[in-house]
Enzyme design. Structure first.
Site, PDB file in Angstrom:
ATOM      1  N   ASP A  10       0.852  -1.187   0.000  1.00  0.00           N
ATOM      2  CA  ASP A  10       0.000   0.000   0.000  1.00  0.00           C
ATOM      3  C   ASP A  10       0.890   1.240   0.000  1.00  0.00           C
ATOM      4  O   ASP A  10       2.101   1.167   0.192  1.00  0.00           O
ATOM      5  CB  ASP A  10      -0.922  -0.018   1.213  1.00  0.00           C
ATOM      6  N   ASP A 184      -8.270  -6.793   0.631  1.00  0.00           N
ATOM      7  CA  ASP A 184      -7.237  -6.962   1.659  1.00  0.00           C
ATOM      8  C   ASP A 184      -7.751  -6.434   2.976  1.00  0.00           C
ATOM      9  O   ASP A 184      -8.632  -5.573   3.007  1.00  0.00           O
ATOM     10  CB  ASP A 184      -5.966  -6.201   1.283  1.00  0.00           C
ATOM     11  N   CYS A 222     -13.003 -27.190   9.195  1.00  0.00           N
ATOM     12  CA  CYS A 222     -11.771 -26.584   8.697  1.00  0.00           C
ATOM     13  C   CYS A 222     -10.652 -27.617   8.570  1.00  0.00           C
ATOM     14  O   CYS A 222     -10.515 -28.516   9.416  1.00  0.00           O
ATOM     15  CB  CYS A 222     -11.338 -25.449   9.629  1.00  0.00           C
ATOM     16  N   CYS A 224      -7.326 -26.674   8.293  1.00  0.00           N
ATOM     17  CA  CYS A 224      -6.051 -25.992   8.510  1.00  0.00           C
ATOM     18  C   CYS A 224      -5.191 -26.728   9.540  1.00  0.00           C
ATOM     19  O   CYS A 224      -5.663 -27.593  10.271  1.00  0.00           O
ATOM     20  CB  CYS A 224      -6.275 -24.543   8.947  1.00  0.00           C
ATOM     21  N   CYS A 227      -6.572 -26.502  13.215  1.00  0.00           N
ATOM     22  CA  CYS A 227      -7.730 -27.336  13.527  1.00  0.00           C
ATOM     23  C   CYS A 227      -7.395 -28.827  13.527  1.00  0.00           C
ATOM     24  O   CYS A 227      -8.039 -29.614  14.223  1.00  0.00           O
ATOM     25  CB  CYS A 227      -8.867 -27.040  12.549  1.00  0.00           C
ATOM     26  N   HIS A 253      -5.444 -20.198  11.264  1.00  0.00           N
ATOM     27  CA  HIS A 253      -6.825 -20.627  11.035  1.00  0.00           C
ATOM     28  C   HIS A 253      -7.639 -19.556  10.324  1.00  0.00           C
ATOM     29  O   HIS A 253      -8.352 -19.857   9.348  1.00  0.00           O
ATOM     30  CB  HIS A 253      -7.506 -20.976  12.360  1.00  0.00           C
TER      31      HIS A 253
END
Length: 290
Positions: A10, A184, A222, A224, A227, A253
């Site tokens: 940015d 974002d 989930c 991930c 998890c 996560h």
């Protein structure tokens, strides 16, 4: 960083907005007063391009001013026109055009005629991509959706459309419906630092006492790393004792949740079923309004 995938930087325009007590805006640029030691720093469009080029990101943003909500028509108009002038200066100063795509940022607050003028002026500059800035800054959701759905159709169809500063699941879905390609936000890691996880059944504030002996994963749906390997109770313990691993696991996560959400959004777009998915998701996630 050793991150061999696209990187976006940015320009600092949001900091111009958020550090309003510590900066002075002029036509030439923005002077900041450091909140750490009081030292002064000046950022012009040319300086911002120099910094972003040195960082080497694949997508870089032109310098803009993000208006607070609410702002008067006159203030917003002057700010939008200055942002366009700064965009001209950014494009002139940008040298590494083969390696870095410079995006223009559409401003204009919550005034449709100013948004339209901003889009028209920036399109003339022929940027590789365009971003919507200056929304999701504290306004009611109805205002957000109204300006999003007004502005997005005005943007070039053959170039990336980027909505800045949006990261809640409902806003991401609204962005996709409006035709946005990129978003974002700091949200997934910020709320992780506060002990909060996003799940397919709503938010889980894992620091709450109710999870002290909850040996299940953050989210049964989930896949991930967090998890698969850690319980809510253990993550709560880490958060309560200020162990940084807890924040990291929640960040992993939350980031996976949002990438999975967007994977699902793409599938539903291909199925021409996004509006139905939105309705079901809102109900399941706990949103009372669509």
């Amino acid at each position: 960083m050793n991150w061999d995938r696209p990187i976006l930087t940015d320009c600092g325009g949001f900091q111009v907005f958020s550090l309003s007590d510590l900066r002075t805006i002029t036509e030439e640029g923005v002077e900041f007063k450091s909140h750490l030691d009081g030292s002064k720093h000046f950022f012009s469009p040319e300086k911002v391009m120099e910094i972003e080029e040195a960082l080497g990101a694949d997508i870089i943003m032109s310098f803009d001013e993000c208006c607070p909500y609410p702002s008067t028509y006159e203030y917003t108009k002057n700010s939008m026109e200055r942002t366009t002038r700064w965009a001209v200066r950014c494009k002139e100063a940008h040298k590494n055009t083969e390696e870095q795509a410079l995006f223009g940022i559409i401003q204009g607050g919550f005034y449709e005629d100013l948004r339209k003028k901003s889009v028209e002026d920036l399109i003339k500059l022929d940027f590789p991509g365009y971003a919507i800035g200056g929304i999701s800054v504290g306004e009611p959701k109805e205002e957000f959706i109204k300006i999003l759905n007004f502005t997005a159709p005005l943007m070039p169809k053959n170039k990336p459309r980027y909505l800045m500063g949006v990261g809640t699941p409902d806003y991401l879905i609204e962005a996709a419906i409006a035709g946005i390609d990129m978003c974002d936000c700091v949200l997934p890691t910020r709320i992780a630092r506060n002990g909060t996880a996003m799940t397919w059944n709503g938010k889980v504030v894992v620091r709450n006492a109710t999870y002290e002996r909850d040996w299940g994963p953050l989210d049964k749906e989930c896949d991930c790393y967090t998890c698969k390997n850690y319980s809510r109770a253990y993550i709560r313990h880490l958060i309560k004792v200020n162990e940084i691993l807890g924040v990291r696991l929640l960040s992993i996560h939350n980031l996976r949740f949002l990438t999975k959400l967007m994977e699902r959004v793409r599938i539903e777009i291909e199925r021409d079923n996004l509006l139905n998915f939105k309705k079901d998701f809102y109900k399941k996630y706990g949103y009372t309004k669509e």
